[in-house]
Motif scaffolding. Structure first.
Motif, PDB file in Angstrom:
ATOM      1  N   ALA A   5       0.834  -1.196   0.000  1.00  0.00           N
ATOM      2  CA  ALA A   5       0.000   0.000   0.000  1.00  0.00           C
ATOM      3  C   ALA A   5       0.872   1.251   0.000  1.00  0.00           C
ATOM      4  O   ALA A   5       1.920   1.291   0.638  1.00  0.00           O
ATOM      5  N   ILE A   6       0.428   2.257  -0.721  1.00  0.00           N
ATOM      6  CA  ILE A   6       1.116   3.546  -0.741  1.00  0.00           C
ATOM      7  C   ILE A   6       0.329   4.467   0.176  1.00  0.00           C
ATOM      8  O   ILE A   6      -0.867   4.681  -0.038  1.00  0.00           O
ATOM      9  N   ASP A   8      -1.446   7.584   2.010  1.00  0.00           N
ATOM     10  CA  ASP A   8      -1.991   8.857   1.540  1.00  0.00           C
ATOM     11  C   ASP A   8      -1.005   9.977   1.829  1.00  0.00           C
ATOM     12  O   ASP A   8      -0.336   9.977   2.861  1.00  0.00           O
ATOM     13  N   TRP A  76      -6.086   9.857  -6.883  1.00  0.00           N
ATOM     14  CA  TRP A  76      -6.247   8.739  -5.964  1.00  0.00           C
ATOM     15  C   TRP A  76      -6.893   7.584  -6.719  1.00  0.00           C
ATOM     16  O   TRP A  76      -7.347   7.744  -7.842  1.00  0.00           O
ATOM     17  N   GLU A  87      -4.726   5.830  -1.425  1.00  0.00           N
ATOM     18  CA  GLU A  87      -3.460   6.247  -2.035  1.00  0.00           C
ATOM     19  C   GLU A  87      -3.544   7.637  -2.675  1.00  0.00           C
ATOM     20  O   GLU A  87      -3.106   7.866  -3.792  1.00  0.00           O
ATOM     21  N   LYS A  89      -2.619  11.313  -3.592  1.00  0.00           N
ATOM     22  CA  LYS A  89      -1.345  12.019  -3.777  1.00  0.00           C
ATOM     23  C   LYS A  89      -1.600  13.357  -4.457  1.00  0.00           C
ATOM     24  O   LYS A  89      -2.565  13.524  -5.202  1.00  0.00           O
TER      25      LYS A  89
END
Length: 102
Positions: A5-6, A8, A76, A87, A89
């Motif tokens: 997972a990346i 937030d 996202w 995620e 960004k």
């Protein structure tokens, strides 16, 4: 699968907070995904967050603000079936500067 997972990304300033609020209020659109345009990252998203591949979309804010010289948009991934957003960004694009011709 190489990446988990990346996390937030958080807004850096008030303008980014306002851009995020605007996007989450519905001023956003899908730029890729769904049953006719499966995301390249969909296997990772399904493995981490679940759902079906055709339910995942990449979303972008409609508005782009100029903040500290950069054009800023928010991206996202979203599972449209359960409205899960992950995620997040901030995409910051700075203008390219032409080299001096001496």
């Amino acid at each position: 699968m190489n990446q988990g997972a990346i996390p937030d990304e958080s807004p850096r300033n008030l303008q980014e907070q306002l851009l995020l609020q605007d996007a989450k209020a519905g001023n956003s659109r899908a730029i890729q995904g769904g049953p006719d345009d499966i995301l390249g990252d969909v296997s990772r998203l399904v493995a981490i967050y679940g759902g079906n591949p055709e339910d995942w979309y990449k979303i972008t804010s409609i508005q782009a603000f100029t903040i500290n010289g950069a054009s800023v948009q928010i991206h996202w991934f979203e599972n449209a079936k359960i409205l899960q957003q992950v995620e997040l960004k901030f995409k910051r694009q700075y203008p390219k500067i032409a080299p001096n011709n001496l």
